[in-house]
Design a protein around this motif. Sequence first.
Motif, PDB file in Angstrom:
ATOM      1  N   MET A 187      59.446  45.686  -0.288  1.00 23.29           N
ATOM      2  CA  MET A 187      58.302  45.192  -1.013  1.00 23.29           C
ATOM      3  C   MET A 187      56.914  45.319   0.068  1.00 23.29           C
ATOM      4  O   MET A 187      56.975  45.736   1.006  1.00 23.29           O
ATOM      5  CB  MET A 187      58.316  43.870  -1.347  1.00 23.29           C
ATOM      6  N   ILE A 188      55.809  45.259  -0.797  1.00 17.85           N
ATOM      7  CA  ILE A 188      54.482  45.169   0.042  1.00 17.85           C
ATOM      8  C   ILE A 188      53.594  43.920  -0.168  1.00 17.85           C
ATOM      9  O   ILE A 188      53.738  43.263  -1.031  1.00 17.85           O
ATOM     10  CB  ILE A 188      53.785  46.172  -0.836  1.00 17.85           C
ATOM     11  N   ARG A 189      53.354  43.399   1.027  1.00 16.38           N
ATOM     12  CA  ARG A 189      52.480  42.273   1.163  1.00 16.38           C
ATOM     13  C   ARG A 189      51.127  42.352   1.551  1.00 16.38           C
ATOM     14  O   ARG A 189      51.076  43.232   2.503  1.00 16.38           O
ATOM     15  CB  ARG A 189      53.155  41.500   2.328  1.00 16.38           C
ATOM     16  N   LEU A 190      50.279  41.988   0.636  1.00 14.91           N
ATOM     17  CA  LEU A 190      48.928  42.318   0.828  1.00 14.91           C
ATOM     18  C   LEU A 190      48.307  40.889   1.398  1.00 14.91           C
ATOM     19  O   LEU A 190      48.586  39.994   0.950  1.00 14.91           O
ATOM     20  CB  LEU A 190      48.246  43.009  -0.437  1.00 14.91           C
ATOM     21  N   ALA A 191      47.041  41.043   2.071  1.00 16.25           N
ATOM     22  CA  ALA A 191      46.415  40.071   2.500  1.00 16.25           C
ATOM     23  C   ALA A 191      44.791  40.436   2.165  1.00 16.25           C
ATOM     24  O   ALA A 191      44.386  41.609   2.696  1.00 16.25           O
ATOM     25  CB  ALA A 191      46.461  39.538   3.824  1.00 16.25           C
ATOM     26  N   VAL A 192      44.027  39.726   1.523  1.00 23.29           N
ATOM     27  CA  VAL A 192      42.790  39.997   1.299  1.00 23.29           C
ATOM     28  C   VAL A 192      41.499  38.855   2.107  1.00 23.29           C
ATOM     29  O   VAL A 192      41.792  37.668   1.823  1.00 23.29           O
ATOM     30  CB  VAL A 192      42.266  39.882  -0.320  1.00 23.29           C
ATOM     31  N   LEU A 193      40.974  39.314   2.751  1.00 18.63           N
ATOM     32  CA  LEU A 193      40.228  38.497   3.647  1.00 18.63           C
ATOM     33  C   LEU A 193      38.728  38.508   3.182  1.00 18.63           C
ATOM     34  O   LEU A 193      38.041  39.465   3.166  1.00 18.63           O
ATOM     35  CB  LEU A 193      40.439  38.921   5.253  1.00 18.63           C
ATOM     36  N   THR A 194      38.158  37.241   2.926  1.00 20.49           N
ATOM     37  CA  THR A 194      36.895  36.999   2.526  1.00 20.49           C
ATOM     38  C   THR A 194      36.126  35.909   3.011  1.00 20.49           C
ATOM     39  O   THR A 194      37.059  35.209   3.981  1.00 20.49           O
ATOM     40  CB  THR A 194      36.638  37.000   1.127  1.00 20.49           C
ATOM     41  N   ASP A 252      35.709  33.196   1.779  1.00 18.15           N
ATOM     42  CA  ASP A 252      36.478  31.965   1.198  1.00 18.15           C
ATOM     43  C   ASP A 252      37.713  32.002   1.640  1.00 18.15           C
ATOM     44  O   ASP A 252      38.634  30.968   1.373  1.00 18.15           O
ATOM     45  CB  ASP A 252      36.394  32.287  -0.275  1.00 18.15           C
ATOM     46  N   GLY A 253      38.236  32.894   2.757  1.00 19.13           N
ATOM     47  CA  GLY A 253      39.619  32.559   3.273  1.00 19.13           C
ATOM     48  C   GLY A 253      40.341  33.721   2.958  1.00 19.13           C
ATOM     49  O   GLY A 253      40.130  35.056   2.892  1.00 19.13           O
ATOM     50  N   CYS A 254      41.652  33.561   3.063  1.00 15.64           N
ATOM     51  CA  CYS A 254      42.874  34.547   2.828  1.00 15.64           C
ATOM     52  C   CYS A 254      43.609  34.424   1.640  1.00 15.64           C
ATOM     53  O   CYS A 254      44.093  33.331   1.300  1.00 15.64           O
ATOM     54  CB  CYS A 254      43.692  34.390   4.323  1.00 15.64           C
ATOM     55  N   LYS A 255      43.688  35.585   0.827  1.00 19.57           N
ATOM     56  CA  LYS A 255      44.432  35.436  -0.216  1.00 19.57           C
ATOM     57  C   LYS A 255      45.684  36.372  -0.113  1.00 19.57           C
ATOM     58  O   LYS A 255      45.549  37.417   0.202  1.00 19.57           O
ATOM     59  CB  LYS A 255      43.525  35.800  -1.626  1.00 19.57           C
ATOM     60  N   ARG A 256      46.846  35.874  -0.156  1.00 21.02           N
ATOM     61  CA  ARG A 256      48.116  36.673  -0.235  1.00 21.02           C
ATOM     62  C   ARG A 256      48.596  37.441  -1.498  1.00 21.02           C
ATOM     63  O   ARG A 256      48.654  36.350  -2.499  1.00 21.02           O
ATOM     64  CB  ARG A 256      48.974  36.170   0.893  1.00 21.02           C
ATOM     65  N   LEU A 257      48.909  38.584  -1.486  1.00 20.31           N
ATOM     66  CA  LEU A 257      49.639  38.929  -2.768  1.00 20.31           C
ATOM     67  C   LEU A 257      51.008  39.731  -2.325  1.00 20.31           C
ATOM     68  O   LEU A 257      50.977  40.299  -1.062  1.00 20.31           O
ATOM     69  CB  LEU A 257      48.692  40.017  -3.400  1.00 20.31           C
ATOM     70  N   ASN A 258      51.865  39.785  -3.184  1.00 19.30           N
ATOM     71  CA  ASN A 258      53.099  40.532  -2.938  1.00 19.30           C
ATOM     72  C   ASN A 258      53.242  41.470  -4.111  1.00 19.30           C
ATOM     73  O   ASN A 258      53.119  41.029  -5.310  1.00 19.30           O
ATOM     74  CB  ASN A 258      54.311  39.394  -2.828  1.00 19.30           C
ATOM     75  N   ILE A 259      53.910  42.534  -3.895  1.00 26.19           N
ATOM     76  CA  ILE A 259      54.161  43.536  -4.803  1.00 26.19           C
ATOM     77  C   ILE A 259      55.804  43.801  -4.555  1.00 26.19           C
ATOM     78  O   ILE A 259      56.277  44.471  -3.713  1.00 26.19           O
ATOM     79  CB  ILE A 259      53.607  44.796  -4.874  1.00 26.19           C
ATOM     80  N   PRO A 260      56.489  43.242  -5.645  1.00 25.81           N
ATOM     81  CA  PRO A 260      58.261  43.560  -5.470  1.00 25.81           C
ATOM     82  C   PRO A 260      58.477  44.868  -5.490  1.00 25.81           C
ATOM     83  O   PRO A 260      57.676  45.740  -6.018  1.00 25.81           O
ATOM     84  CB  PRO A 260      58.710  42.740  -6.420  1.00 25.81           C
ATOM     85  N   GLY A 261      59.633  45.134  -4.928  1.00 22.99           N
ATOM     86  CA  GLY A 261      60.012  46.525  -4.974  1.00 22.99           C
ATOM     87  C   GLY A 261      60.327  47.098  -6.340  1.00 22.99           C
ATOM     88  O   GLY A 261      59.830  48.391  -6.562  1.00 22.99           O
ATOM     89  N   ASN A 262      60.442  46.558  -7.398  1.00 25.91           N
ATOM     90  CA  ASN A 262      60.633  46.901  -8.739  1.00 25.91           C
ATOM     91  C   ASN A 262      59.237  47.220  -9.292  1.00 25.91           C
ATOM     92  O   ASN A 262      59.056  47.893 -10.485  1.00 25.91           O
ATOM     93  CB  ASN A 262      61.585  46.226  -9.520  1.00 25.91           C
TER      94      ASN A 262
END
Length: 124
Positions: A97-104, A106-116
């Motif tokens: 899977m892909i794990r993403l973090a957006v830093l702004t 306002d803090g850190c927002k985490r997102l995950n994209i599952p393999g499918n």
Amino acid sequence: GINAEYGKQWYQRRVRVLSASIICAGWDKSNGGQVFCLPLGGMCVRMPFAIGGSGSTYIYGHCDNTYKPDMTEEQCLKFVADAVALAMHRDGSSGGMIRLAVLTKDGCKRLNIPGNQLPTFWSK
């Protein structure tokens, strides 16, 4: 502690089997979003983007061609997800899977994209 002693023993024996480069990113009031790359040689370089890891060698051309300054958050997320998916497809040590973090500010927002749900390019 234990880590310091282990590191000292490895250094004294000149056994340098393990190595790593570092990507450091963050946000501050003065400069906004920033990315720094610390390659194996030890220098610290501010970059518009940085890539690393076993699959990175497969995507330098894609990243150089696709990255644009001042992308929106949505464009940045697509840029990163596409790059990681391409690297994962070619690299036998990557996957899942892909794990993403957006830093702004306002803090850190985490997102995950599952393999499918990973972006695909080769099946279109």
